[in-house]
Design a protein around this motif. Structure first.
Motif, PDB file in Angstrom:
ATOM      1  N   MET A 105       0.849  -1.016  -0.091  1.00 35.29           N
ATOM      2  CA  MET A 105      -0.072  -0.026  -0.059  1.00 35.29           C
ATOM      3  C   MET A 105       0.841   1.367   0.050  1.00 35.29           C
ATOM      4  SD  MET A 105      -3.109  -1.233   2.737  1.00 35.29           S
ATOM      5  CE  MET A 105      -4.267   0.018   1.746  1.00 35.29           C
ATOM      6  N   GLY A 106       2.075   1.132   0.459  1.00 34.86           N
ATOM      7  CA  GLY A 106       2.785   2.138   0.369  1.00 34.86           C
ATOM      8  C   GLY A 106       2.410   3.525   1.236  1.00 34.86           C
ATOM      9  N   ALA A 107       2.747   4.603   0.531  1.00 34.66           N
ATOM     10  CA  ALA A 107       2.782   6.014   1.568  1.00 34.66           C
ATOM     11  C   ALA A 107       0.979   5.976   1.926  1.00 34.66           C
ATOM     12  CB  ALA A 107       2.834   7.006   0.439  1.00 34.66           C
ATOM     13  N   ALA A 108       0.100   5.430   1.158  1.00 31.52           N
ATOM     14  CA  ALA A 108      -1.306   5.280   1.539  1.00 31.52           C
ATOM     15  C   ALA A 108      -1.365   4.666   2.979  1.00 31.52           C
ATOM     16  CB  ALA A 108      -2.012   4.803   0.535  1.00 31.52           C
ATOM     17  N   ALA A 109      -0.539   3.860   3.435  1.00 30.00           N
ATOM     18  CA  ALA A 109      -0.627   3.173   4.859  1.00 30.00           C
ATOM     19  C   ALA A 109       0.128   3.953   5.987  1.00 30.00           C
ATOM     20  CB  ALA A 109      -0.049   1.926   4.561  1.00 30.00           C
ATOM     21  N   ALA A 110       0.446   5.192   5.771  1.00 29.02           N
ATOM     22  CA  ALA A 110       1.302   6.221   6.715  1.00 29.02           C
ATOM     23  C   ALA A 110       0.681   6.056   7.901  1.00 29.02           C
ATOM     24  CB  ALA A 110       1.064   7.580   6.346  1.00 29.02           C
ATOM     25  N   ALA A 111      -0.627   5.653   8.326  1.00 29.93           N
ATOM     26  CA  ALA A 111      -1.336   5.790   9.390  1.00 29.93           C
ATOM     27  C   ALA A 111      -0.979   4.448  10.275  1.00 29.93           C
ATOM     28  CB  ALA A 111      -3.022   5.904   9.308  1.00 29.93           C
ATOM     29  N   ALA A 112      -0.355   3.670   9.750  1.00 30.47           N
ATOM     30  CA  ALA A 112       0.025   2.272  10.213  1.00 30.47           C
ATOM     31  C   ALA A 112       1.410   2.629  11.040  1.00 30.47           C
ATOM     32  CB  ALA A 112      -0.044   1.184   9.203  1.00 30.47           C
ATOM     33  N   VAL A 113       2.023   3.493  10.707  1.00 32.52           N
ATOM     34  CA  VAL A 113       3.672   3.812  11.370  1.00 32.52           C
ATOM     35  C   VAL A 113       3.716   3.342  12.487  1.00 32.52           C
ATOM     36  CG1 VAL A 113       5.611   5.248  11.448  1.00 32.52           C
ATOM     37  CG2 VAL A 113       4.478   5.107   9.256  1.00 32.52           C
ATOM     38  N   PRO A 114       2.968   4.119  13.353  1.00 34.56           N
ATOM     39  CA  PRO A 114       2.926   3.634  14.951  1.00 34.56           C
ATOM     40  C   PRO A 114       2.848   2.301  15.367  1.00 34.56           C
ATOM     41  CG  PRO A 114       1.637   6.000  14.807  1.00 34.56           C
ATOM     42  CD  PRO A 114       2.055   5.141  13.251  1.00 34.56           C
ATOM     43  N   ALA A 115       1.964   1.557  14.679  1.00 32.98           N
ATOM     44  CA  ALA A 115       1.684   0.327  15.015  1.00 32.98           C
ATOM     45  C   ALA A 115       2.965  -0.721  14.337  1.00 32.98           C
ATOM     46  CB  ALA A 115       0.188  -0.155  14.420  1.00 32.98           C
TER      47      ALA A 115
END
Length: 469
Positions: A406-416
């Motif tokens: 998903m690349g950059a679209a998955a930025a919200a997953a960074v903390p997890a």
């Protein structure tokens, strides 16, 4: 030396699609491979197999994998943003007997295998490897078979990855293969690396000059031919989704014959029926959906491949199948919906709900599908964040791979993703690092760099060389 990737030709891609492998060769001098082989011998003698640490331990290997022949072959099959997977293995063979025919697992785990080349392997031979030294061999055209399909250990048409130092086999991940007898008894090394496509194809990524599928002129497979499957794979790799759907009409007699063929115990015949049924629109889909719910799991699985390429006509019935009481049926339906991608976006909410399913195989299938079906959906990202903390390790590490896609679209997953860098499983950690790399935001890069520095491994530190020089 020209470092631009040497892309495969149309003829080479045709052979890869039909036979499932290509035998190629890098152009390094003999001295390069002599040094690599000598270092391998030293490491194996003093330390044993370095396993996943092959690249940092024998640094010449990375030079080989950066060569234009290898980067071009991988780009052609997997697209320009392919991933080098964290699992690596150096195979040493000095046995005078052949190994058993097998397909590789996915790092010790299982999953629904994909006919589309989402995955590929390279088996690299750093020394001159004649037949007598026991190279790896494959059965051409078997990459799409779950069953072995051939009874004897000796297969007419068996192909060998033999040649001069620097020869390598580029193979579809799921092809049937084995080691062959090393009757010379000298050391034979084979370096196995795995690679993953991280984006759906939107156009050909090889040196493409023709648009229509054409079978290789010298095609002679030992098991069976699959004209519809090959054409669909060519089109898929060219960025054409659902290219076979609704391209033909069939009468009741034809549909009945294909329904019977779906139950054929010889898997190649059943697969041909599934792919042909996908061409017949709603009437063909009806037969395939009946096959999906068949009491025999092999019929259900085979029907799934037809449904996965049947276009919009298949979506409603597949969504209904998500309510099945049989986990395997649900798993198969999820697989097909993922492969249908834009046709199946209406299934996203229900797929995410299945992340709470009691069967881990269902949750694994959902996580895989989310990374293929949608590369920008907020609901998909939220679902994958949830999956990173699943109790099942395969769900967790598959979530990392899907977030990579998903690349950059998955930025919200960074903390997890940062949180699972302490996971007990090496592939959960590795896939989280890859996801951070492909997401590529400043926050993701900072976490990635810190983690890599904290876990830095010195490739020259060994029991015989602890600190100096």
């Amino acid at each position: 030396m020209n470092q631009s990737p040497l892309l495969l030709t149309d003829e080479q891609m045709q052979k890869f699609i039909t036979e499932g492998f290509l035998i190629l060769k890098t152009d390094f001098p003999e001295s390069f491979h002599q040094a690599m082989t000598a270092e391998l011998g030293k490491v194996y003698d003093e330390e044993g197999n370095p396993g996943n640490n092959l690249l940092p331990r024998i640094r010449e290997i990375q030079q080989a994998f950066d060569s234009p022949v290898i980067t071009g072959a991988l780009t052609s099959v997997l697209g320009p943003n392919y991933m080098l997977h964290a699992h690596r293995h150096g195979h040493f063979n000095a046995q005078p007997v052949a190994g058993g025919w097998h397909k590789d697992s996915y790092w010790g785990y299982s999953r629904m295998r994909n006919h589309h080349p989402w995955w590929a392997m390279i088996m690299y031979f750093p020394q001159n490897t004649p037949i007598e030294l026991g190279p790896t061999s494959v059965v051409p055209g078997t990459q799409n078979y779950e069953s072995r399909t051939f009874a004897s250990d000796e297969v007419q048409g068996e192909a060998f990855a033999s040649g001069e130092a620097g020869t390598f086999a580029l193979i579809h991940y799921d092809i049937w293969h084995r080691s062959t007898p090393n009757v010379l008894g000298n050391a034979r090394y084979m370096l196995k690396f795995e690679f993953m496509r991280t984006a759906v194809p939107t156009k050909p990524s090889w040196n493409n000059l023709i648009s229509e599928w054409k079978e290789p002129a010298d095609l002679a497979l030992p098991i069976a031919n699959h004209e519809d499957m090959w054409e669909e794979t060519w089109n898929w790799m060219s960025g054409k989704l659902g290219s076979l759907a609704n391209t033909a009409e069939a009468n009741e007699e034809k549909l009945a014959a294909l329904a019977t063929a779906l139950e054929d115990s010889f898997e190649p015949n059943a697969l041909n029926a599934a792919y042909e049924l996908a061409k017949y629109g709603a009437p063909g889909v009806k037969v395939l959906l009946a096959g999906l719910h068949h009491e025999r799991l092999d019929v259900s699985r085979t029907s799934t491949y037809g449904l996965s390429i049947a276009g919009s006509d298949a979506v409603s019935g597949l969504i209904d199948a998500l309510d099945s009481d049989r986990s395997e049926t649900v798993q198969h339906a999820i697989f097909a919906l993922g492969e249908l991608r834009s046709y199946a976006e209406s299934a996203l909410p229900k797929l995410v709900e299945l992340l709470s399913h009691s069967d881990a195989t269902v949750r694994i299938a959902v996580v895989e599908a989310l990374g293929i079906l949608s590369n920008s959906s907020e609901i998909a990202v939220k679902g994958l964040i949830t999956a990173l903390s699943d109790e099942d390790v395969q769900v967790r590490f598959t979530a990392g791979l899907s977030l990579s896609r998903m690349g950059a679209a998955a930025a919200a997953a960074v903390p997890a993703l940062a949180a699972v860098l302490d996971d007990e499983n090496r592939y959960v950690r590795a896939h989280a690092l890859e996801a951070l790399r492909y997401i590529g935001t400043d926050e993701a890069k900072d976490i990635l760099i810190k983690s890599l520095f904290n876990s830095r491994w010195c490739s020259t530190t060994t029991p015989a060389n602890s600190f100096y020089p």
